[in-house]
Scaffold this active site. Structure first.
Site, mmCIF file in Angstrom:
data_model
loop_
_atom_site.group_PDB
_atom_site.id
_atom_site.type_symbol
_atom_site.label_atom_id
_atom_site.label_comp_id
_atom_site.label_asym_id
_atom_site.label_seq_id
_atom_site.Cartn_x
_atom_site.Cartn_y
_atom_site.Cartn_z
ATOM 1 N N ARG A 1 0.827 -1.206 0.000
ATOM 2 C CA ARG A 1 0.000 0.000 0.000
ATOM 3 C C ARG A 1 0.862 1.256 0.000
ATOM 4 O O ARG A 1 0.413 2.321 -0.400
ATOM 5 C CB ARG A 1 -0.884 0.043 1.258
ATOM 6 C CG ARG A 1 -2.023 -0.938 1.268
ATOM 7 C CD ARG A 1 -2.661 -1.020 2.653
ATOM 8 N NE ARG A 1 -3.159 0.250 3.170
ATOM 9 C CZ ARG A 1 -4.345 0.768 2.899
ATOM 10 N NH1 ARG A 1 -5.152 0.150 2.078
ATOM 11 N NH2 ARG A 1 -4.727 1.900 3.435
ATOM 12 N N ARG B 1 9.558 5.776 -3.624
ATOM 13 C CA ARG B 1 9.851 6.684 -4.742
ATOM 14 C C ARG B 1 11.292 7.124 -4.737
ATOM 15 O O ARG B 1 11.841 7.430 -3.699
ATOM 16 C CB ARG B 1 9.015 7.957 -4.621
ATOM 17 C CG ARG B 1 7.565 7.742 -4.734
ATOM 18 C CD ARG B 1 6.892 9.060 -5.075
ATOM 19 N NE ARG B 1 5.453 8.874 -4.931
ATOM 20 C CZ ARG B 1 4.760 9.285 -3.888
ATOM 21 N NH1 ARG B 1 5.354 9.957 -2.925
ATOM 22 N NH2 ARG B 1 3.478 9.045 -3.822
ATOM 23 N N ARG C 1 -8.375 -6.159 13.874
ATOM 24 C CA ARG C 1 -7.593 -5.311 14.750
ATOM 25 C C ARG C 1 -8.492 -4.161 15.156
ATOM 26 O O ARG C 1 -9.256 -3.635 14.339
ATOM 27 C CB ARG C 1 -6.353 -4.755 14.025
ATOM 28 C CG ARG C 1 -5.316 -5.770 13.719
ATOM 29 C CD ARG C 1 -4.756 -6.425 14.943
ATOM 30 N NE ARG C 1 -3.876 -5.538 15.717
ATOM 31 C CZ ARG C 1 -3.391 -5.855 16.903
ATOM 32 N NH1 ARG C 1 -3.739 -6.997 17.497
ATOM 33 N NH2 ARG C 1 -2.583 -5.019 17.517
ATOM 34 N N ARG D 1 0.511 6.030 16.291
ATOM 35 C CA ARG D 1 0.695 7.360 15.717
ATOM 36 C C ARG D 1 -0.075 8.404 16.517
ATOM 37 O O ARG D 1 -0.954 8.062 17.308
ATOM 38 C CB ARG D 1 0.292 7.388 14.240
ATOM 39 C CG ARG D 1 -1.134 7.002 13.963
ATOM 40 C CD ARG D 1 -1.383 6.911 12.445
ATOM 41 N NE ARG D 1 -2.662 6.246 12.185
ATOM 42 C CZ ARG D 1 -3.022 5.731 11.023
ATOM 43 N NH1 ARG D 1 -2.221 5.799 9.987
ATOM 44 N NH2 ARG D 1 -4.191 5.149 10.872
ATOM 45 N N TYR E 1 -10.115 -5.036 3.582
ATOM 46 C CA TYR E 1 -9.358 -3.823 3.914
ATOM 47 C C TYR E 1 -9.627 -2.809 2.803
ATOM 48 O O TYR E 1 -8.848 -2.660 1.873
ATOM 49 C CB TYR E 1 -7.874 -4.194 3.986
ATOM 50 C CG TYR E 1 -6.910 -3.165 4.571
ATOM 51 C CD1 TYR E 1 -7.302 -1.876 4.897
ATOM 52 C CD2 TYR E 1 -5.593 -3.513 4.797
ATOM 53 C CE1 TYR E 1 -6.398 -0.972 5.434
ATOM 54 C CE2 TYR E 1 -4.674 -2.618 5.327
ATOM 55 C CZ TYR E 1 -5.092 -1.343 5.642
ATOM 56 O OH TYR E 1 -4.181 -0.450 6.158
ATOM 57 N N ASP F 1 -10.294 0.894 1.100
ATOM 58 C CA ASP F 1 -10.163 2.347 1.193
ATOM 59 C C ASP F 1 -11.535 2.951 0.884
ATOM 60 O O ASP F 1 -12.394 2.293 0.290
ATOM 61 C CB ASP F 1 -9.135 2.859 0.176
ATOM 62 C CG ASP F 1 -7.711 2.598 0.638
ATOM 63 O OD1 ASP F 1 -7.478 2.569 1.866
ATOM 64 O OD2 ASP F 1 -6.820 2.428 -0.225
HETATM 65 N N1 UDP Z 1 3.637 1.098 7.695
HETATM 66 C C1 UDP Z 1 4.877 1.098 8.305
HETATM 67 N N2 UDP Z 1 5.386 2.263 8.797
HETATM 68 C C2 UDP Z 1 4.709 3.425 8.722
HETATM 69 C C3 UDP Z 1 3.459 3.437 8.081
HETATM 70 C C4 UDP Z 1 2.935 2.259 7.587
HETATM 71 O O1 UDP Z 1 5.497 0.062 8.412
HETATM 72 O O2 UDP Z 1 5.219 4.437 9.212
HETATM 73 C C5 UDP Z 1 3.110 -0.185 7.194
HETATM 74 C C6 UDP Z 1 2.294 -0.930 8.221
HETATM 75 O O3 UDP Z 1 2.523 -2.311 8.030
HETATM 76 C C7 UDP Z 1 0.871 -0.590 7.857
HETATM 77 C C8 UDP Z 1 0.953 -0.537 6.358
HETATM 78 O O4 UDP Z 1 2.231 0.025 6.107
HETATM 79 O O5 UDP Z 1 -0.029 -1.560 8.317
HETATM 80 C C9 UDP Z 1 -0.128 0.265 5.693
HETATM 81 O O6 UDP Z 1 -0.101 1.566 6.192
HETATM 82 P P1 UDP Z 1 -1.278 2.579 5.929
HETATM 83 O O7 UDP Z 1 -0.780 3.900 6.316
HETATM 84 O O8 UDP Z 1 -1.791 2.354 4.578
HETATM 85 O O9 UDP Z 1 -2.354 2.088 6.994
HETATM 86 P P2 UDP Z 1 -3.754 2.751 7.356
HETATM 87 O O10 UDP Z 1 -3.650 4.193 7.077
HETATM 88 O O11 UDP Z 1 -4.762 2.016 6.556
HETATM 89 O O12 UDP Z 1 -3.880 2.486 8.807
#
Ligand code: UDP
Length: 373
Positions: free
Chosen positions: A172, A176, A249, A280, A354, A356
């Protein structure tokens, strides 16, 4: 003759999109939701002039022009671009993984140098065909970034070892070799001005909505009201968990209103080490540039710490855990669902997917088209 053509269970994005389309086609629709408010997990609540994403931050992003135009008919979107910052034990890195990240991590300056560094770390790890999230991550960005920016965050987020998680989760995230901190590879991106709740209110305009109504608790009564049901709740709950629980989760949010105008200078800061208990911190005002609707700077700020946990009955289900056990179990439930008459299962919980936001809207539109013509 039943009272309604459709009973829509759940006022989230799938349910609200379907309800809107059905109403447009002249159908009589009743929407119910067990919560006290509409909008499912995109619900936003105004606190001190700030739209707080009560069930987790949502940034609308899509490559689907039809969906983008669809949501824009209900509300205006701002030009927010998601650029989260990773905090690893006080070291700050740009996300998604791009030249700023590589420069900070390794001191490399050119895309070629970054590429070589990743290649050499991938080679050292000896991975040819990535079999799980850990191997996938190392092949994409190398060992150092995996260790500092992925491993801890992912294990906190999913409560599982990176070796036991599917690789698609990490795909996901863009990688880059340019200086571009835009988290999403999407043509269109933004946040509804005034909040998602306002957008969903618009979608449901003119449609009867009843809140704090638990469909499964009074199923027969509700089924008697409408010719067809659109169910967007959890599929295993619908079948009374008869084949076992699907795992999710869950996320717990600790919200704080602070008497300062700026806590972290960004909407999202990911804490990527294993030791910090939250995954976060979201500072909601930065989704809207920190100004109220009159354009005044807001003196206060609202932050949310996110804690990820294993779902247990009574918790809110957030992310489906798409490992082998759950994927197979879902397939078994799906077989039961296909046998049910006059009911459509749709959305994140009913399809155990999952999703979006744009994908869930696209799926509801396709479903409505098939159903309503
Ligand atoms: N991920 C990570 N570090 C980060 C952000 C994301 O390892 O700083 C990984 C983590 O495994 C996460 C996945 O990338 O479950 C997808 O992140 P995304 O931000 O898409 O998750 P969402 O916003 O759906 O919670």
């Amino acid at each position: 003759m039943k009272q309604y053509d459709y009973l829509v269970v759940g006022a989230g994005l799938f349910g609200s999109t379907f309800a809107h389309e059905a109403k447009q086609k002249g159908k009589k629709v009743l929407v119910i939701d067990k919560r006290a408010q509409i909008a499912g997990n995109v619900y936003t609540k105004k606190v001190e002039g700030i739209n707080v994403h009560q069930y987790g931050a949502h940034i609308f992003h899509t490559n689907n022009k039809k969906v983008w135009e669809y949501v824009n008919q209900f509300i205006e979107f701002n030009r927010f671009t998601n650029s989260p910052v990773a905090n690893y034990k006080g070291e700050l890195y740009s996300l998604p993984f791009n030249m700023y990240t590589f420069n900070k991590m390794w001191g490399v300056v050119t895309p070629q140098e970054a590429k070589e560094k990743i290649e050499s770390q991938k080679k050292e790890a000896g991975i040819t065909e990535p079999k799980n999230l850990e191997e996938q991550a190392i092949s994409l960005v190398g060992y150092d970034i995996y260790e500092k920016l992925i491993k801890g965050y992912t294990e906190k987020q999913w409560g599982r070892d990176c070796k036991d998680l599917p690789s698609f989760i990490i795909k996901r995230l863009p990688v880059r070799l340019t200086f571009d901190n835009n988290y999403f590879n999407a043509l269109y991106q933004g946040i509804p001005v005034g909040g998602y709740t306002k957008m969903v209110e618009k979608m449901l305009e003119g449609i009867e909505v009843r809140l704090e109504e638990d469909y499964l608790a009074k199923k027969d009564e509700y089924d008697a009201l409408a010719d067809k049901v659109v169910y967007t709740g959890a599929i295993d709950a619908y079948f009374d968990y008869q084949l076992g629980n699907l795992e999710y989760r869950s996320v717990r949010f600790e919200n704080e209103l602070l008497d300062i105008p700026n806590f972290q200078g960004n909407a999202a800061v990911n804490y990527t080490d294993r030791e910090t208990p939250w995954t976060r911190i979201i500072e909601h005002k930065w989704f809207e540039f920190g100004k109220d609707e009159e354009g005044n700077d807001l003196p206060k700020t609202v932050i949310s710490r996110e804690y990820s946990s294993e779902w247990k009955p009574g918790d809110e289900p957030y992310y489906p855990v798409n490992d082998a056990r759950n994927t197979n179990l879902y397939q078994e439930y799906k077989k039961l669902a296909d046998k049910e008459e006059n009911i459509i299962f749709g959305g994140r919980l009913a399809e155990y997917k999952y999703y979006d936001m744009d994908a869930v809207i696209a799926s509801a539109l396709a479903c409505a088209e098939k159903e309503l013509g």
